[in-house]
Design a protein around this motif. Structure first.
Motif, PDB file in Angstrom:
ATOM      1  N   LEU A 200       0.812  -1.203   0.000  1.00 45.50           N
ATOM      2  CA  LEU A 200       0.000   0.000   0.000  1.00 45.50           C
ATOM      3  C   LEU A 200       0.853   1.263   0.000  1.00 45.50           C
ATOM      4  CD1 LEU A 200      -2.923  -0.821   2.462  1.00 45.50           C
ATOM      5  CD2 LEU A 200      -3.155  -0.117   0.089  1.00 45.50           C
ATOM      6  N   ARG A 201       1.924   1.259   0.807  1.00 53.75           N
ATOM      7  CA  ARG A 201       2.729   2.474   0.976  1.00 53.75           C
ATOM      8  C   ARG A 201       3.729   2.692  -0.143  1.00 53.75           C
ATOM      9  NH1 ARG A 201       5.426   2.933   6.674  1.00 53.75           N
ATOM     10  NH2 ARG A 201       5.829   5.018   5.846  1.00 53.75           N
ATOM     11  N   PHE A 202       4.319   1.595  -0.657  1.00 48.54           N
ATOM     12  CA  PHE A 202       5.447   1.748  -1.575  1.00 48.54           C
ATOM     13  C   PHE A 202       5.251   1.058  -2.923  1.00 48.54           C
ATOM     14  CE2 PHE A 202       7.225   1.533   2.829  1.00 48.54           C
ATOM     15  CZ  PHE A 202       7.514   2.884   2.953  1.00 48.54           C
ATOM     16  N   GLY A 203       4.071   0.474  -3.146  1.00 53.96           N
ATOM     17  CA  GLY A 203       3.845  -0.247  -4.392  1.00 53.96           C
ATOM     18  C   GLY A 203       3.996   0.632  -5.620  1.00 53.96           C
ATOM     19  N   TRP A 204       3.565   1.897  -5.512  1.00 51.47           N
ATOM     20  CA  TRP A 204       3.696   2.798  -6.659  1.00 51.47           C
ATOM     21  C   TRP A 204       5.165   2.980  -7.036  1.00 51.47           C
ATOM     22  CZ3 TRP A 204       1.931   4.776 -10.828  1.00 51.47           C
ATOM     23  CH2 TRP A 204       2.552   5.885 -11.404  1.00 51.47           C
ATOM     24  N   PHE A 205       6.035   3.126  -6.036  1.00 53.77           N
ATOM     25  CA  PHE A 205       7.463   3.301  -6.320  1.00 53.77           C
ATOM     26  C   PHE A 205       8.067   2.004  -6.855  1.00 53.77           C
ATOM     27  CE2 PHE A 205       6.374   6.321  -2.954  1.00 53.77           C
ATOM     28  CZ  PHE A 205       6.816   7.503  -3.525  1.00 53.77           C
TER      29      PHE A 205
END
Length: 942
Positions: free
Chosen positions: A586-591
């Motif tokens: 959730l927190r870092f999946g985009w990166f």
């Protein structure tokens, strides 16, 4: 809040109305146009359609009378009504709860995630903070279920006084109504409310002179001098409330023969003064009862009488107020006009108001109604009160847990004002500022920051850093991308020594802001942010996900793809593992997906984006969802799955319309360019470049130039393609879109005869593709090398490109490699070999829908002496974008409620669309959809 509920033919006005006929039931004068709109709405709802209308106008202009008229003539419909109250603007979902309370039993029919979200929002159960869009979907579903039994009309008066959470949800619901027999009608004074954007607006103005005269004649029982009448009409500007109320405060003699009326004040002030004079004619006990009713509009009659009894006000006090026509007594005590309530409250002495609030705090349940008790205690406080401030802080925590960020911010702000200790006051103001940023209330956030700076002189280092961080977050969240990277970078550098963990999170935010703001020419924000991140001391938890992601992405920018490749692949391994921590995803999946695309791992990239998109749909956390959908749409189109890309483009459009987020139309632009549809693509590209250059959102501008290059290469307009690709890549291409534009630049430059430009571009491309080392990367590189090579070496690169790309998901890129090889073979005079490659290229490109590239292949094939087959139209094209999206989701096995959650519509609306889809496609059920919709050779996944 004040509410009333009526059913079908029983609706003849608010339930329990006791107002005298001369004040409530005069009938409307004029208003034919407005009544026609409301009649049309009612008829549409009765026939099973949905409608939403906003009545907008100044106080007293007649909005409430029109809403009364609507309620009276809504026979055959269920009617629910709620009135916003200024004193409840800080209580999260207060208005919504009151509107939905009569129908909460229908909540058991909602999908569990929606039902749970509604319970948490209303404080009926504990749980994760509900996203406001999930609450909105729950309310939409609730109204849909009620309307399935009988048409439903919801009336919301004084919308401008609703708490922000309720206002956002009701505005959302009004825009998402479709195939439900639901009408929503709002009355509001305020113009330009974002929550009501996109809903039909009906401006209610003053009465014309003739109709104003008629109204005065109907209401005046005594003689009225013509000069006085004309002055009343002129100075009221036709405002019905002014025409009704101003004469009440004047002596009959003055009305009959005066030579001028003392009206120097503005109209609103004069109306309020008239109400105040009427209040003064009441006995003291009656005025006290009205003050109690005005101090807590949502209180039922029992609570009002309980508080009144505590203050020594007898029950007989209500009689004079009712006889005067100022109020009615029913389930709740209701004022003749909403403005009268505010006049009653404001005209009372401060000490009397505090006494009433103190009595309410003593009367309400301290456990079941802790927030209301805290709010009343705050209003009763004469100065700083640490206990009340602590109670308000606890209320802020509860509001945040229900998803009421605006309410949490208001509680914290009020708590700060009641805090004696300056340092603690500053802390609470900083917390209020942060909550306002999350709620999207940026001006109030700025005010809280300024108040925090004044509360404690000087602020300590950490507080100063938090001030700067919050200001940077305001800039980033409000879409001022050009300024955000520098501000976030400054905040991250301040936090390095004070809070390394928060500093790393801030560096990641700055990196994202820089990625979106970066232009090919100009300030190199990614380089600055990445250098700052690299300067941080190693974390004690160097194997933490945050540290791994920040280290790899910053190294990619500072030292290049070769140096960062190993760490980027490590991120890919972590985020494709079966035991991935959901919180990290959730927190870092985009990166993490940025790492996958940087090493040209198309399978991991697609999988990560699909998972990110699904996480957003399931959790309702939509911060990055529009960008995730646009990236997934780009990836889907790139592999040749135009159907999935079209679905995602529509979903992105739906999401942006529902949430108010404004980003470029990436999906629509990509599809139009790859299809070779210049008529559709060029207007989007031109508008995107102009708009986002002004907004300093570089990524959108670069993307638009990349898509222009793709379009022009497909159309064979190579000089224009080269110019567009050079704009996208710039003199020193960065990662991602700038690098992806390089193959287009190389192809265009070679075809335009500019080999040096192609060679320079290939050098930059190879640095990225060699570091990636995947078949996708090396296949693209081989295809480009073939273009600037001659003889047997060129053929070797062509063959390698096709071989490598055929092992990837990149079906479109493989077809383009065959097209280039076929073109080369024909020019070499090997027509038979050329036919084999061109035939495969044409068939694949035509099946995908890349019409311009397919036409290039067809022309080349025809030049070899072979006639290309005609392409048949795809049946799915007869569907609208919305229908096609719903059909594909249904074909994947999603239920109507699941589709509704994804597209922000009710399950009944989904069913309505599916019935139309079945008819258009000639199928009888969902089971037949996959065969009709699946594009050949593609495993779609969105």
């Amino acid at each position: 809040m004040a509410a009333s509920v009526g059913r079908g033919g029983e609706v003849g006005g608010p339930v329990g109305s006791t107002f005298p006929r001369h004040s409530r039931c005069l009938g409307l004068v004029d208003r034919e146009a407005e009544r026609a709109v409301l009649y049309e709405l009612t008829e549409a709802v009765r026939s099973g359609e949905s409608r939403a209308v906003v009545l907008r106008g100044e106080a007293g202009v007649g909005k409430t009378a029109l809403l009364d008229h609507l309620v009276e003539q809504a026979t055959g419909c269920q009617v629910f009504r709620v009135t916003g109250m200024q004193s409840e603007m800080e209580l999260a979902y207060a208005g919504l709860h009151l509107l939905c309370s009569p129908i909460q039993r229908y909540g058991i029919r909602l999908p569990p995630p929606q039902g749970k979200a509604l319970e948490v929002a209303f404080g009926l159960s504990d749980g994760l903070v509900p996203d406001r869009f999930r609450v909105g979907l729950a309310v939409l579903g609730l109204l849909s279920e009620v309307a399935a039994e009988r048409p439903l009309i919801c009336v919301v008066d004084d919308y401008q006084w609703l708490d922000r959470a309720s206002a956002e949800v009701l505005g959302f619901v009004a825009r998402r109504l479709a195939a439900d027999a639901v009408g929503l009608v709002f009355g509001t004074r305020v113009t330009g409310q974002d929550e009501l954007a996109g809903i039909r607006q009906l401006v209610v103005g003053g009465l014309g002179e003739e109709h104003a005269r008629t109204l005065l004649e109907r209401t005046q029982t005594g003689p009225l001098d013509n000069r006085v009448r004309d002055q009343l009409i002129a100075e009221s500007d036709g405002n019905p409330l002014a025409l009704l109320e101003l004469p009440r405060s004047l002596p009959h003699a003055q009305l009959a023969g005066g030579f001028g009326l003392p009206f120097p004040e503005p109209l609103a002030d004069r109306i309020e003064e008239s109400f105040a004079r009427q209040l003064q004619t009441l006995p003291a006990d009656s005025r006290s009862l009205l003050l109690v009713a005005s101090a807590d509009p949502a209180a039922d009659q029992n609570l009002v009488w309980k508080v009144a009894e505590c203050l020594g006000v007898p029950r007989l006090a209500g009689q004079a107020a009712v006889e005067s026509g100022l109020m009615e007594i029913g389930a709740r005590l209701r004022f003749r006009h909403p403005l009268l309530r505010s006049v009653t409250y404001r005209s009372a002495a401060p000490v009397d108001r505090r006494d009433v609030h103190r009595a309410f705090a003593e009367a309400v349940d301290p456990v079941e109604d802790a927030d209301r008790r805290a709010w009343h205690l705050a209003q009763a406080a004469e100065g700083p009160d640490d206990q009340v401030a602590a109670d308000l802080e606890a209320s802020a925590d509860r509001a945040r847990a229900r998803g009421g960020l605006a309410a949490a911010a208001a509680f914290l702000h009020r708590a700060a004002l009641l805090t004696a200790d300056s340092a603690l006051r500053a802390e609470r103001l900083l917390a209020a500022a942060s909550a306002n940023v999350q709620a999207g209330v940026f001006p109030t956030a700025h005010d809280c920051l300024a108040a925090a700076a004044a509360a404690a002189e000087p602020l300590d280092e950490m507080q100063l850093a938090r001030v700067d961080l919050t200001r940077a977050q305001i800039v980033f969240a409000s879409g001022q991308d050009g300024e955000a990277p520098q501000l976030l970078l400054d905040a991250a550098q301040q936090l390095q020594r004070l809070d390394p963990s928060l500093a790393r999170d801030t560096f990641l935010s700055a990196w994202m802001a820089a990625l979106f703001a970066e232009f090919p020419v100009g300030e190199r924000w990614l380089s600055k942010v990445s250098q700052g991140a690299r300067s941080m001391s190693p974390s004690p938890t160097t194997d933490g996900t945050r540290e791994l992601v920040l280290d790899a992405l910053s190294l990619l920018i500072t030292d290049g793809p070769a140096a960062a490749a190993g760490r980027l692949r490590a991120i890919v391994e972590v985020f494709t593992a079966d035991d991935l921590d959901p919180e990290d995803d959730l927190r870092f999946g985009w990166f993490a997906q940025a790492a996958a695309s940087a090493v040209w791992d198309e399978r991991a990239w697609l999988d990560m984006l699909r998972r990110q998109a699904q996480l957003g749909r399931e959790t309702g956390i939509l911060d990055h969802q529009p960008i995730v959908l646009s990236a997934l749409g780009t990836a889907s189109a790139w592999i040749g799955d135009f159907a999935a890309a079209a679905t995602l483009a529509t979903e992105q459009e739906v999401l942006c319309e529902a949430t108010g987020v404004q980003i470029a139309s990436f999906g629509a632009m990509c599809l139009a360019a790859l299809r070779g549809d210049a008529a559709s693509a060029l207007p989007i590209i031109t508008e995107t470049v102009a708009r986002f250059t002004e907004q300093r959102m570089g990524v959108a501008v670069v993307y638009a130039h990349w898509m222009a290059a793709v379009l022009y290469n497909g159309l064979g307009r190579y000089e224009e393609a080269q110019t567009a690709a050079e704009c996208a890549a710039g003199p020193n291409p960065g990662p991602y879109v700038s690098t992806w534009a390089l193959p287009e630049l190389i192809e265009a430059a070679v075809r335009a005869g500019d080999i040096p430009a192609a060679e320079r571009a290939l050098a930059f491309l190879a640095a990225s593709t060699q570091a990636g080392g995947t078949d996708f990367a090396l296949g693209i590189e081989a295809r480009c090398r073939a273009l600037i090579t001659v003889g047997a070496a060129a053929e070797s690169f062509h063959v390698e490109a096709i071989d490598r790309l055929s092992r990837t998901l990149m079906r479109l890129e493989c077809a383009r490699a065959r097209l280039l090889y076929g073109e080369w073979l024909r020019r070499e005079g090997r027509r038979t070999d050329a036919r084999a490659q061109l035939r495969l290229a044409y068939e694949t490109l035509a099946d995908i829908g890349a019409e311009a590239f397919a036409e290039r292949a067809r022309r080349e094939l025809q030049a070899t002496g072979e006639k290309a087959r005609s392409r048949t139209a795809d049946d799915v094209e007869i569907l609208t974008d919305q229908e096609a999206l719903i059909a594909r989701l249904a074909a994947e096995g999603r239920t109507n409620p699941e589709i509704g959650m994804q597209l922000f519509i009710s399950a009944r609306t989904v069913e309505w669309h599916l019935r139309k889809v079945f008819g258009k496609l000639g199928v009888a059920s969902r089971r037949e959809l996959p065969a009709v919709l699946a594009p050949p050779g593609v495993a779609s996944g969105v």
